[in-house]
Write a protein that holds these residues in place. Structure first.
Motif, short mmCIF file in Angstrom:
data_model
loop_
_atom_site.label_atom_id
_atom_site.label_comp_id
_atom_site.label_asym_id
_atom_site.label_seq_id
_atom_site.Cartn_x
_atom_site.Cartn_y
_atom_site.Cartn_z
N TRP A 131 0.83 -1.20 0.00
CA TRP A 131 0.00 0.00 0.00
C TRP A 131 0.87 1.25 0.00
O TRP A 131 2.03 1.22 0.38
CB TRP A 131 -0.93 0.01 1.21
CG TRP A 131 -0.31 -0.53 2.47
CD1 TRP A 131 -0.44 -1.80 2.96
CD2 TRP A 131 0.58 0.15 3.38
NE1 TRP A 131 0.30 -1.94 4.12
CE2 TRP A 131 0.93 -0.77 4.40
CE3 TRP A 131 1.10 1.44 3.44
CZ2 TRP A 131 1.77 -0.44 5.45
CZ3 TRP A 131 1.95 1.78 4.50
CH2 TRP A 131 2.27 0.83 5.49
N ARG A 132 0.24 2.36 -0.46
CA ARG A 132 0.91 3.66 -0.43
C ARG A 132 0.65 4.34 0.89
O ARG A 132 -0.44 4.25 1.45
CB ARG A 132 0.36 4.56 -1.54
CG ARG A 132 0.91 4.25 -2.90
CD ARG A 132 0.45 5.26 -3.97
NE ARG A 132 0.66 6.64 -3.55
CZ ARG A 132 -0.31 7.57 -3.56
NH1 ARG A 132 -1.53 7.28 -3.94
NH2 ARG A 132 -0.03 8.81 -3.18
N LEU A 133 1.62 5.08 1.39
CA LEU A 133 1.46 5.82 2.64
C LEU A 133 0.46 6.96 2.48
O LEU A 133 -0.30 7.24 3.39
CB LEU A 133 2.82 6.38 3.08
CG LEU A 133 2.82 7.22 4.34
CD1 LEU A 133 2.38 6.39 5.54
CD2 LEU A 133 4.18 7.84 4.57
N ARG A 134 0.47 7.61 1.34
CA ARG A 134 -0.39 8.76 1.05
C ARG A 134 0.03 10.01 1.84
O ARG A 134 -0.80 10.71 2.40
CB ARG A 134 -1.86 8.45 1.30
CG ARG A 134 -2.47 7.36 0.44
CD ARG A 134 -2.79 7.83 -0.96
NE ARG A 134 -3.44 9.11 -0.98
CZ ARG A 134 -4.75 9.30 -0.98
NH1 ARG A 134 -5.55 8.29 -0.95
NH2 ARG A 134 -5.25 10.52 -1.01
N SER A 135 1.33 10.24 1.90
CA SER A 135 1.83 11.45 2.56
C SER A 135 1.49 12.66 1.69
O SER A 135 1.09 12.52 0.54
CB SER A 135 3.34 11.35 2.78
OG SER A 135 4.01 11.26 1.53
N PHE A 136 1.67 13.84 2.26
CA PHE A 136 1.38 15.06 1.52
C PHE A 136 2.27 16.18 2.05
O PHE A 136 2.83 16.07 3.13
CB PHE A 136 -0.11 15.45 1.61
CG PHE A 136 -0.68 15.38 3.01
CD1 PHE A 136 -0.55 16.43 3.90
CD2 PHE A 136 -1.36 14.24 3.43
CE1 PHE A 136 -1.09 16.36 5.18
CE2 PHE A 136 -1.90 14.16 4.70
CZ PHE A 136 -1.77 15.22 5.58
N THR A 137 2.40 17.24 1.26
CA THR A 137 3.25 18.36 1.66
C THR A 137 2.46 19.59 2.08
O THR A 137 3.01 20.49 2.70
CB THR A 137 4.23 18.75 0.53
OG1 THR A 137 3.45 19.08 -0.63
CG2 THR A 137 5.19 17.61 0.21
N ASN A 138 1.17 19.64 1.72
CA ASN A 138 0.35 20.79 2.07
C ASN A 138 -1.00 20.27 2.55
O ASN A 138 -1.76 19.68 1.77
CB ASN A 138 0.17 21.71 0.85
CG ASN A 138 -0.65 22.94 1.19
OD1 ASN A 138 -1.83 22.84 1.52
ND2 ASN A 138 -0.03 24.11 1.08
N VAL A 139 -1.30 20.49 3.81
CA VAL A 139 -2.49 19.91 4.42
C VAL A 139 -3.78 20.40 3.75
O VAL A 139 -4.68 19.60 3.46
CB VAL A 139 -2.50 20.14 5.95
CG1 VAL A 139 -2.64 21.59 6.30
CG2 VAL A 139 -3.57 19.32 6.63
N ALA A 140 -3.89 21.68 3.47
CA ALA A 140 -5.12 22.21 2.86
C ALA A 140 -5.30 21.66 1.45
O ALA A 140 -6.43 21.31 1.06
CB ALA A 140 -5.09 23.73 2.85
N GLU A 141 -4.22 21.57 0.69
CA GLU A 141 -4.32 21.03 -0.66
C GLU A 141 -4.74 19.56 -0.62
O GLU A 141 -5.48 19.10 -1.49
CB GLU A 141 -3.01 21.21 -1.41
CG GLU A 141 -2.77 22.65 -1.81
CD GLU A 141 -1.42 22.87 -2.49
OE1 GLU A 141 -0.72 21.88 -2.81
OE2 GLU A 141 -1.08 24.04 -2.72
N ASP A 142 -4.27 18.81 0.39
CA ASP A 142 -4.67 17.42 0.48
C ASP A 142 -6.14 17.29 0.87
O ASP A 142 -6.84 16.40 0.38
CB ASP A 142 -3.78 16.63 1.45
CG ASP A 142 -3.95 15.14 1.23
OD1 ASP A 142 -3.53 14.65 0.16
OD2 ASP A 142 -4.54 14.47 2.10
N VAL A 143 -6.62 18.16 1.74
CA VAL A 143 -8.06 18.16 2.07
C VAL A 143 -8.85 18.36 0.79
O VAL A 143 -9.82 17.64 0.52
CB VAL A 143 -8.41 19.26 3.10
CG1 VAL A 143 -9.92 19.44 3.21
CG2 VAL A 143 -7.81 18.93 4.46
N TRP A 144 -8.44 19.33 -0.03
CA TRP A 144 -9.15 19.62 -1.27
C TRP A 144 -9.11 18.42 -2.21
O TRP A 144 -10.13 18.05 -2.82
CB TRP A 144 -8.56 20.86 -1.94
CG TRP A 144 -9.36 21.30 -3.13
CD1 TRP A 144 -8.99 21.21 -4.43
CD2 TRP A 144 -10.67 21.87 -3.13
NE1 TRP A 144 -9.99 21.69 -5.25
CE2 TRP A 144 -11.02 22.11 -4.46
CE3 TRP A 144 -11.55 22.21 -2.12
CZ2 TRP A 144 -12.24 22.67 -4.83
CZ3 TRP A 144 -12.77 22.77 -2.48
CH2 TRP A 144 -13.10 23.00 -3.81
#
Length: 192
Positions: A131-144
């Motif tokens: 599986w992929r971890l699904r990390s992100f660098t910008n919390v608001a962009e990931d919410v969107w």
């Protein structure tokens, strides 16, 4: 607010202490009688998808009682196949009509990378995750991005209300993520 049991040190069994609390909970429920049965359908019609971070007390944040909402949590509060599966059951079998997504400030998922975590896990366990971890660098962009995923899901009703927020772990405040707020944020950061 309930926290970890005081008598649990690093070498003690926290699960055992929590099981003792669960027994107290069941005893209290038995002592007060069956009361009114809580229906299986959430009273508010809301499903909440949030990060598993222990600093977010979803029930306290929204003033939820037992039976009020479905609450689904994972690392980052990201929309995975399993979250989509659970939301489909929540809607089609149990009648929810609204989804609230909650990510938060100072999230550990912003500090990790999918490849770095996968390599580290493989080194520690001898097995690379499928599986992929699904990390992100910008919390608001990931919410969107998660909101877009849910809004386009063929398994969720098109009429479903999907709203996303960033929870500030320091102030306890919620900031709604909208297309306008993302555009405004990008304009501010590009002019800095």
């Amino acid at each position: 607010m309930t926290s970890a049991p005081d008598n649990v040190g690093p070498a003690q069994d926290a699960t055992g202490a929590l099981l003792a609390r669960a027994a107290d909970f069941a005893a209290l429920r038995r002592a007060t009688g069956p009361g009114q049965a809580v229906p299986t359908r959430p009273a508010t019609g809301v499903a909440v998808v949030a990060c598993m971070d222990a600093r977010i007390n979803i029930e306290a944040l929204f003033g939820l009682a037992e039976g009020d909402a479905h609450i689904m949590r994972n690392a980052g509060g990201v929309v995975t196949e399993d979250i989509e599966r659970s939301l489909a059951v929540s809607q089609h079998a149990l009648g929810t009509t609204e989804i609230i997504l909650i990510h938060h400030t100072r999230c550990g998922m912003e500090q990790l990378t999918d490849e770095g975590f996968s390599a580290s896990l493989a080194e520690q366990t001898g097995v690379r995750p499928s599986w992929r971890l699904r990390s992100f660098t910008n919390v608001a962009e990931d919410v969107w991005a998660c909101m877009r995923t849910l809004r386009s899901s063929p398994f969720l009703r098109a009429s479903t209300s999907v709203r996303g927020f960033v929870y500030d772990v320091d102030s306890g405040e919620l900031t709604e993520v909208t297309e306008e707020s993302l555009v405004a944020h990008k304009q501010v950061t590009s002019s800095s």
